[in-house]
Scaffold this motif. Structure first.
Motif, short mmCIF file in Angstrom:
data_model
loop_
_atom_site.label_atom_id
_atom_site.label_comp_id
_atom_site.label_asym_id
_atom_site.label_seq_id
_atom_site.Cartn_x
_atom_site.Cartn_y
_atom_site.Cartn_z
N PHE A 1 14.90 -19.74 -17.69
CA PHE A 1 13.75 -19.26 -16.92
C PHE A 1 14.09 -18.18 -15.89
CE2 PHE A 1 11.76 -23.26 -18.27
CZ PHE A 1 10.47 -22.81 -18.58
N TYR A 2 13.18 -17.20 -15.83
CA TYR A 2 13.15 -16.21 -14.75
C TYR A 2 11.72 -16.25 -14.22
CZ TYR A 2 17.69 -14.74 -16.45
OH TYR A 2 19.01 -14.73 -16.81
N ASP A 3 11.58 -16.84 -13.04
CA ASP A 3 10.26 -17.15 -12.48
C ASP A 3 9.73 -16.04 -11.59
OD1 ASP A 3 10.36 -19.80 -13.59
OD2 ASP A 3 11.73 -20.35 -11.97
N ASN A 4 8.40 -16.11 -11.34
CA ASN A 4 7.74 -15.20 -10.39
C ASN A 4 8.09 -13.74 -10.67
OD1 ASN A 4 6.46 -17.28 -8.79
ND2 ASN A 4 8.49 -17.77 -7.99
N GLN A 5 7.91 -13.34 -11.90
CA GLN A 5 8.28 -11.98 -12.30
C GLN A 5 7.17 -10.97 -12.03
OE1 GLN A 5 11.46 -10.90 -13.90
NE2 GLN A 5 11.84 -12.75 -12.68
N ALA B 1 21.77 -14.35 -13.19
CA ALA B 1 21.57 -15.80 -13.17
C ALA B 1 20.09 -16.13 -13.31
CB ALA B 1 22.12 -16.38 -11.88
N PRO B 2 19.75 -17.10 -14.15
CA PRO B 2 18.35 -17.55 -14.24
C PRO B 2 17.89 -18.16 -12.92
CG PRO B 2 19.65 -18.34 -16.11
CD PRO B 2 20.62 -17.79 -15.11
N THR B 3 16.58 -18.22 -12.75
CA THR B 3 16.03 -18.87 -11.57
C THR B 3 16.37 -20.36 -11.58
OG1 THR B 3 14.15 -17.35 -11.76
CG2 THR B 3 13.91 -19.19 -10.23
N ARG B 4 16.29 -20.95 -12.74
CA ARG B 4 16.61 -22.37 -12.94
C ARG B 4 17.35 -22.50 -14.25
NH1 ARG B 4 11.77 -24.63 -14.47
NH2 ARG B 4 10.63 -22.66 -14.53
N GLY B 5 18.06 -23.61 -14.41
CA GLY B 5 18.69 -23.87 -15.69
C GLY B 5 20.14 -23.46 -15.76
N ALA B 6 20.66 -23.52 -16.96
CA ALA B 6 22.08 -23.27 -17.20
C ALA B 6 22.40 -21.78 -17.08
CB ALA B 6 22.45 -23.76 -18.60
N PRO B 7 23.68 -21.44 -16.88
CA PRO B 7 24.07 -20.03 -16.86
C PRO B 7 23.66 -19.33 -18.15
CG PRO B 7 25.87 -21.43 -16.11
CD PRO B 7 24.82 -22.34 -16.65
N LEU B 8 23.32 -18.07 -18.02
CA LEU B 8 22.84 -17.32 -19.18
C LEU B 8 23.95 -17.09 -20.19
CD1 LEU B 8 20.35 -15.86 -20.35
CD2 LEU B 8 21.19 -13.77 -19.26
N ALA C 1 12.25 -26.23 -9.44
CA ALA C 1 12.05 -25.31 -8.33
C ALA C 1 11.37 -26.01 -7.16
CB ALA C 1 11.19 -24.14 -8.79
N THR C 2 11.46 -25.41 -5.98
CA THR C 2 10.84 -25.98 -4.78
C THR C 2 9.35 -26.19 -4.99
OG1 THR C 2 12.49 -24.87 -3.39
CG2 THR C 2 10.44 -25.61 -2.33
N GLU C 3 8.69 -25.21 -5.62
CA GLU C 3 7.25 -25.32 -5.83
C GLU C 3 6.89 -26.51 -6.70
OE1 GLU C 3 8.16 -20.82 -5.62
OE2 GLU C 3 9.15 -22.69 -6.22
N THR C 4 7.72 -26.77 -7.70
CA THR C 4 7.46 -27.87 -8.63
C THR C 4 7.56 -29.23 -7.94
OG1 THR C 4 8.40 -26.52 -10.40
CG2 THR C 4 8.11 -28.85 -10.86
N LEU D 1 5.35 -33.97 -0.54
CA LEU D 1 4.21 -34.26 0.34
C LEU D 1 3.80 -35.73 0.25
CD1 LEU D 1 1.87 -31.14 -0.12
CD2 LEU D 1 2.91 -31.92 2.01
N ALA D 2 3.78 -36.25 -0.98
CA ALA D 2 3.40 -37.65 -1.16
C ALA D 2 4.37 -38.57 -0.43
CB ALA D 2 3.37 -37.97 -2.65
N GLN D 3 5.65 -38.23 -0.49
CA GLN D 3 6.65 -39.06 0.18
C GLN D 3 6.50 -38.98 1.70
OE1 GLN D 3 10.72 -37.96 -0.61
NE2 GLN D 3 11.48 -40.01 -0.16
N GLU D 4 6.29 -37.76 2.22
CA GLU D 4 6.15 -37.57 3.66
C GLU D 4 4.92 -38.28 4.21
OE1 GLU D 4 6.01 -33.37 4.02
OE2 GLU D 4 8.12 -33.07 3.44
N ARG D 5 3.84 -38.33 3.44
CA ARG D 5 2.57 -38.88 3.92
C ARG D 5 2.29 -40.29 3.42
NH1 ARG D 5 -1.22 -33.38 3.53
NH2 ARG D 5 0.28 -32.02 4.60
#
Length: 252
Positions: free
Chosen positions: A164-168, A187-194, A220-223, A229-233
């Motif tokens: 993955f390469y996110d937010n392109q 380097a990909p945004t997430r996942g194994a080295p290319l 990713a942080t967004e995911t 939030l559920a844990q905090e609240r």
């Protein structure tokens, strides 16, 4: 009464040179040994032959047919169903641009259009699953538009060899393919080295040359934000009852 015809009776004579696969026979048999029914090994075995030639050739189909005692028609039916098996030689890198609804609306269509034009060598935009450069050679790139890549929270996204390469944006996508053509591996945004398309096909067959092949962040942080939030609240979902009674159906 329909007469049963054995697979061997409907196979056409083998005219393909299968010697290109001599080096993977042991691995093919190792894949078969994973399954109680040999035909279940077809999907990873197709990835294995794709790791040799960079696509599934007619010779690759015949190799799988012989290893699994299936007809060439049975193997071909699977190869032509799944888009992950390429029927013509692929580039060193496969660039998949998500053009499904959300990514398209966020800019995926613009990214795909930009890459097609940017990689054109004759003034004609590169088509779906077309390659710039000599397939399989360093710096060659195959571009495709893809259905949902399951990263809507990070759209628009693209993948290189399924990483993955996110937010392109069109601009960052051009920078990425230019780096690939120079022999770099951002380097990909997430996942194994290319790695390259042949190597990732080998990994999908279940063979990893290096322990680092699968190292890398998977989320990713967004995911993860909703769960955080559920844990905090202190939010929790209702527990599932031990037994659920199904409602009565109307009698027909």
């Amino acid at each position: 009464m329909t007469q049963h015809i054995e697979a061997e009776q409907i196979e056409s004579p083998v005219t393909e040179d299968l010697t290109v696969f001599d080096g993977i026979v042991d691995r093919a048999q190792a894949i078969v040994a994973r399954y109680p029914q040999s035909r279940s090994a077809l999907l990873p075995m197709l990835h294995l032959v794709q790791s040799v030639q960079g696509y599934v050739s007619q010779a690759g189909i015949m190799f799988c047919s012989r290893q699994l005692k299936l007809s060439a028609a049975e193997v071909s039916a699977v190869v032509t169903f799944y888009t992950m098996y390429k029927r013509k030689p692929c580039g060193e890198h496969l660039v998949s641009v998500c053009t499904n609804t959300l990514c398209a609306a966020l800019g995926g269509d613009a990214i795909y259009k930009t890459l097609r034009e940017h990689l054109s060598e004759d003034g004609k935009p590169l088509g779906h699953e077309e390659t710039v450069g000599t397939p399989g050679e360093p710096g060659s790139i195959t571009v495709e538009h893809a259905e949902c890549l399951a990263a809507c929270d990070l759209g628009p996204v693209l993948q290189v060899n399924y990483e993955f390469y996110d937010n392109q944006t069109p601009e960052t996508a051009v920078e990425l393919v230019d780096a690939l053509r120079r022999g770099e591996r951002p380097a990909p945004t997430r996942g194994a080295p290319l790695t390259d398309f042949k190597d990732v096909s080998l990994q999908l067959a279940g063979f990893f040359e290096r322990p680092s092949d699968v190292d890398g962040p998977s989320a990713a942080t967004e995911t993860l934000r909703g769960a955080q939030l559920a844990q905090e609240r202190g939010w929790t979902a209702p527990s599932m009852p031990a037994k659920v009674e199904f409602p009565e159906l109307d009698k027909k």
